[in-house]
Motif scaffolding. Structure first.
Motif, PDB file in Angstrom:
ATOM      1  N   PRO A 216      -4.268   5.694  -4.485  1.00 57.21           N
ATOM      2  CA  PRO A 216      -5.169   4.788  -3.766  1.00 57.21           C
ATOM      3  C   PRO A 216      -4.638   4.515  -2.366  1.00 57.21           C
ATOM      4  O   PRO A 216      -3.421   4.414  -2.151  1.00 57.21           O
ATOM      5  N   THR A 217      -5.522   4.416  -1.418  1.00 55.77           N
ATOM      6  CA  THR A 217      -5.125   4.203  -0.028  1.00 55.77           C
ATOM      7  C   THR A 217      -5.186   2.736   0.383  1.00 55.77           C
ATOM      8  O   THR A 217      -4.646   2.367   1.436  1.00 55.77           O
ATOM      9  N   GLY A 218      -5.809   1.912  -0.404  1.00 58.15           N
ATOM     10  CA  GLY A 218      -5.906   0.493  -0.075  1.00 58.15           C
ATOM     11  C   GLY A 218      -4.749  -0.309  -0.653  1.00 58.15           C
ATOM     12  O   GLY A 218      -3.766   0.236  -1.160  1.00 58.15           O
ATOM     13  N   LYS A 219      -4.892  -1.608  -0.585  1.00 60.31           N
ATOM     14  CA  LYS A 219      -3.869  -2.499  -1.090  1.00 60.31           C
ATOM     15  C   LYS A 219      -3.833  -2.464  -2.614  1.00 60.31           C
ATOM     16  O   LYS A 219      -4.873  -2.432  -3.276  1.00 60.31           O
ATOM     17  N   VAL A 220      -2.619  -2.472  -3.174  1.00 57.11           N
ATOM     18  CA  VAL A 220      -2.449  -2.429  -4.627  1.00 57.11           C
ATOM     19  C   VAL A 220      -1.466  -3.513  -5.048  1.00 57.11           C
ATOM     20  O   VAL A 220      -0.596  -3.922  -4.270  1.00 57.11           O
ATOM     21  N   SER A 221      -1.619  -3.973  -6.278  1.00 53.95           N
ATOM     22  CA  SER A 221      -0.662  -4.882  -6.911  1.00 53.95           C
ATOM     23  C   SER A 221      -0.038  -4.146  -8.085  1.00 53.95           C
ATOM     24  O   SER A 221      -0.752  -3.674  -8.979  1.00 53.95           O
ATOM     25  N   LEU A 222       1.283  -4.044  -8.072  1.00 53.42           N
ATOM     26  CA  LEU A 222       2.001  -3.281  -9.089  1.00 53.42           C
ATOM     27  C   LEU A 222       3.027  -4.160  -9.771  1.00 53.42           C
ATOM     28  O   LEU A 222       3.560  -5.107  -9.171  1.00 53.42           O
ATOM     29  N   GLN A 223       3.314  -3.831 -11.018  1.00 56.82           N
ATOM     30  CA  GLN A 223       4.376  -4.528 -11.720  1.00 56.82           C
ATOM     31  C   GLN A 223       5.121  -3.549 -12.611  1.00 56.82           C
ATOM     32  O   GLN A 223       4.570  -2.574 -13.108  1.00 56.82           O
ATOM     33  N   GLY A 224       6.392  -3.842 -12.780  1.00 59.15           N
ATOM     34  CA  GLY A 224       7.241  -2.963 -13.588  1.00 59.15           C
ATOM     35  C   GLY A 224       8.688  -3.415 -13.498  1.00 59.15           C
ATOM     36  O   GLY A 224       8.996  -4.512 -13.006  1.00 59.15           O
ATOM     37  N   LEU A 225       9.579  -2.559 -13.961  1.00 59.39           N
ATOM     38  CA  LEU A 225      11.007  -2.869 -13.968  1.00 59.39           C
ATOM     39  C   LEU A 225      11.660  -2.370 -12.688  1.00 59.39           C
ATOM     40  O   LEU A 225      11.395  -1.255 -12.226  1.00 59.39           O
ATOM     41  N   TYR A 226      12.519  -3.198 -12.144  1.00 60.58           N
ATOM     42  CA  TYR A 226      13.288  -2.853 -10.942  1.00 60.58           C
ATOM     43  C   TYR A 226      14.600  -2.236 -11.413  1.00 60.58           C
ATOM     44  O   TYR A 226      15.534  -2.930 -11.799  1.00 60.58           O
ATOM     45  N   VAL A 227      14.645  -0.910 -11.401  1.00 63.55           N
ATOM     46  CA  VAL A 227      15.727  -0.172 -12.060  1.00 63.55           C
ATOM     47  C   VAL A 227      16.487   0.675 -11.045  1.00 63.55           C
ATOM     48  O   VAL A 227      15.998   0.962  -9.944  1.00 63.55           O
TER      49      VAL A 227
ATOM     50  N   HIS B 134       0.852  -1.188   0.000  1.00 62.57           N
ATOM     51  CA  HIS B 134       0.000   0.000   0.000  1.00 62.57           C
ATOM     52  C   HIS B 134       0.897   1.252   0.000  1.00 62.57           C
ATOM     53  O   HIS B 134       1.957   1.283   0.631  1.00 62.57           O
ATOM     54  N   TYR B 135       0.442   2.257  -0.725  1.00 62.64           N
ATOM     55  CA  TYR B 135       1.183   3.508  -0.820  1.00 62.64           C
ATOM     56  C   TYR B 135       1.132   4.271   0.510  1.00 62.64           C
ATOM     57  O   TYR B 135       0.143   4.207   1.241  1.00 62.64           O
ATOM     58  N   LEU B 136       2.205   4.987   0.781  1.00 58.20           N
ATOM     59  CA  LEU B 136       2.138   6.062   1.763  1.00 58.20           C
ATOM     60  C   LEU B 136       1.616   7.263   0.977  1.00 58.20           C
ATOM     61  O   LEU B 136       2.370   8.088   0.461  1.00 58.20           O
ATOM     62  N   ALA B 137       0.299   7.314   0.857  1.00 58.84           N
ATOM     63  CA  ALA B 137      -0.349   8.181  -0.128  1.00 58.84           C
ATOM     64  C   ALA B 137      -0.097   9.665   0.094  1.00 58.84           C
ATOM     65  O   ALA B 137      -0.230  10.464  -0.834  1.00 58.84           O
ATOM     66  N   ASP B 138       0.255  10.036   1.309  1.00 56.61           N
ATOM     67  CA  ASP B 138       0.493  11.458   1.581  1.00 56.61           C
ATOM     68  C   ASP B 138       1.971  11.807   1.554  1.00 56.61           C
ATOM     69  O   ASP B 138       2.382  12.866   2.024  1.00 56.61           O
TER      70      ASP B 138
ATOM     71  N   PRO C 194      11.583  -2.306   4.812  1.00 58.55           N
ATOM     72  CA  PRO C 194      12.005  -1.249   3.878  1.00 58.55           C
ATOM     73  C   PRO C 194      10.851  -0.821   2.965  1.00 58.55           C
ATOM     74  O   PRO C 194       9.947  -1.596   2.655  1.00 58.55           O
ATOM     75  N   LEU C 195      10.931   0.403   2.543  1.00 53.15           N
ATOM     76  CA  LEU C 195       9.959   0.935   1.592  1.00 53.15           C
ATOM     77  C   LEU C 195      10.513   0.814   0.177  1.00 53.15           C
ATOM     78  O   LEU C 195      11.726   0.909  -0.043  1.00 53.15           O
ATOM     79  N   LEU C 196       9.624   0.623  -0.767  1.00 52.16           N
ATOM     80  CA  LEU C 196       9.994   0.569  -2.179  1.00 52.16           C
ATOM     81  C   LEU C 196       9.526   1.855  -2.843  1.00 52.16           C
ATOM     82  O   LEU C 196       8.332   2.166  -2.841  1.00 52.16           O
TER      83      LEU C 196
ATOM     84  N   LEU D 176       6.146   2.805  -1.331  1.00 58.37           N
ATOM     85  CA  LEU D 176       5.204   1.700  -1.195  1.00 58.37           C
ATOM     86  C   LEU D 176       5.657   0.813  -0.044  1.00 58.37           C
ATOM     87  O   LEU D 176       6.820   0.378  -0.005  1.00 58.37           O
ATOM     88  N   ALA D 177       4.767   0.560   0.899  1.00 52.77           N
ATOM     89  CA  ALA D 177       5.044  -0.360   1.997  1.00 52.77           C
ATOM     90  C   ALA D 177       4.610  -1.757   1.582  1.00 52.77           C
ATOM     91  O   ALA D 177       3.429  -1.987   1.283  1.00 52.77           O
TER      92      ALA D 177
END
Length: 252
Positions: free
Chosen positions: A131-142, A74-78, A107-109, A100-101
């Motif tokens: 978004p303040t709820g749980k999210v699923s994300l995908q992308g490149l780890y750069v 979940h994002y630290l949206a603020d 650790p945070l991402l 993102l927690a």
């Protein structure tokens, strides 16, 4: 070589040493250009690669690879950060990052949401709420964005309102600002036609692209050639002038 005088040992030594050094620097620049070209190819291929387990690359990502991963959290949206860098676009705009927690991890991402175009003014564009709820994300780890010298020191520490803006985004400063550790790399989200963010992913070689390395290589090779030419010119035998020959003939 009858048209040249024999050079002194030190002149020959300096010329050979200088020419070899210039050639070595030119070859090194060519190697750097090839290395960055290879990284760009790897980066382009990674965008279509299958997803990997983030846990396997989180702390020790491959130095020459860009894993494509999926994470849940979940994002630290603020707590949004804006990378205000003029290289992005003539319209102005910012690159938006959010921490993102991850579930079950301390650790945070840091997530690169993408580029948010401006309207040509000096004002930063309005960042849509996360978004303040749980999210699923995908992308490149750069790797994180490059940093440099910032006048006035840490700009994040001087700001009290969010989102915070800086011309460089130093991961160490972000971690100190959040009071939590960060993973060593950033998650650059996959392109999404429905997203408001522009996600034209590419490695940031703006300060030294492969073409510039090749230009420097050509420069060093030119210096090597110039060193040899200077040695030959300095030690070329000068033909006597006719006036000098006449004076010699007049001597009884």
């Amino acid at each position: 070589m009858s048209g040249f005088r024999r050079p002194s040992w030190w002149a020959l030594l300096l010329t050979v040493a200088g020419a070899l050094l210039f050639v070595r620097l030119g070859v090194w620049q060519l190697h750097r250009a090839d290395f960055k070209d290879d990284l760009l190819r790897r980066y382009a291929a990674a965008a279509a690669a299958p997803l990997q387990d983030f846990a396997g690359v989180a702390d020790t990502p491959p130095a020459d690879g860009f894993p494509r991963v999926k994470v849940d959290g979940h994002y630290l949206a603020d707590r949004v950060y804006l990378l205000d860098n003029p290289k992005h676009d003539r319209r102005g705009g910012v690159q938006v990052y959010a921490p993102l927690a991850l579930d079950g991890h301390s650790p945070l991402l840091l997530v690169d949401l993408g580029f948010l175009p401006g309207n040509g003014s000096d004002k930063s564009p309005q960042v849509p709420p996360l978004p303040t709820g749980k999210v699923s994300l995908q992308g490149l780890y750069v790797p994180p964005p490059p940093v440099g010298f910032e006048m006035g020191g840490n700009a994040l520490a001087r700001q009290t309102q969010w989102p915070k803006s800086s011309i460089f985004l130093d991961p160490a400063q972000v971690a100190a600002d959040l009071g939590r550790g960060l993973y060593p790399r950033v998650l650059a989200l996959d392109p999404d036609p429905a997203a408001i963010y522009e996600r034209e992913r590419n490695l940031d070689f703006s300060s030294m692209p492969p073409a510039r390395h090749r230009a420097y290589a050509f420069q060093w090779f030119t210096f090597a050639l110039a060193a040899v030419v200077i040695l030959l010119v300095v030690h070329r035998k000068r033909k006597p002038h006719k006036s000098d020959s006449a004076k010699v003939d007049d001597v009884p």
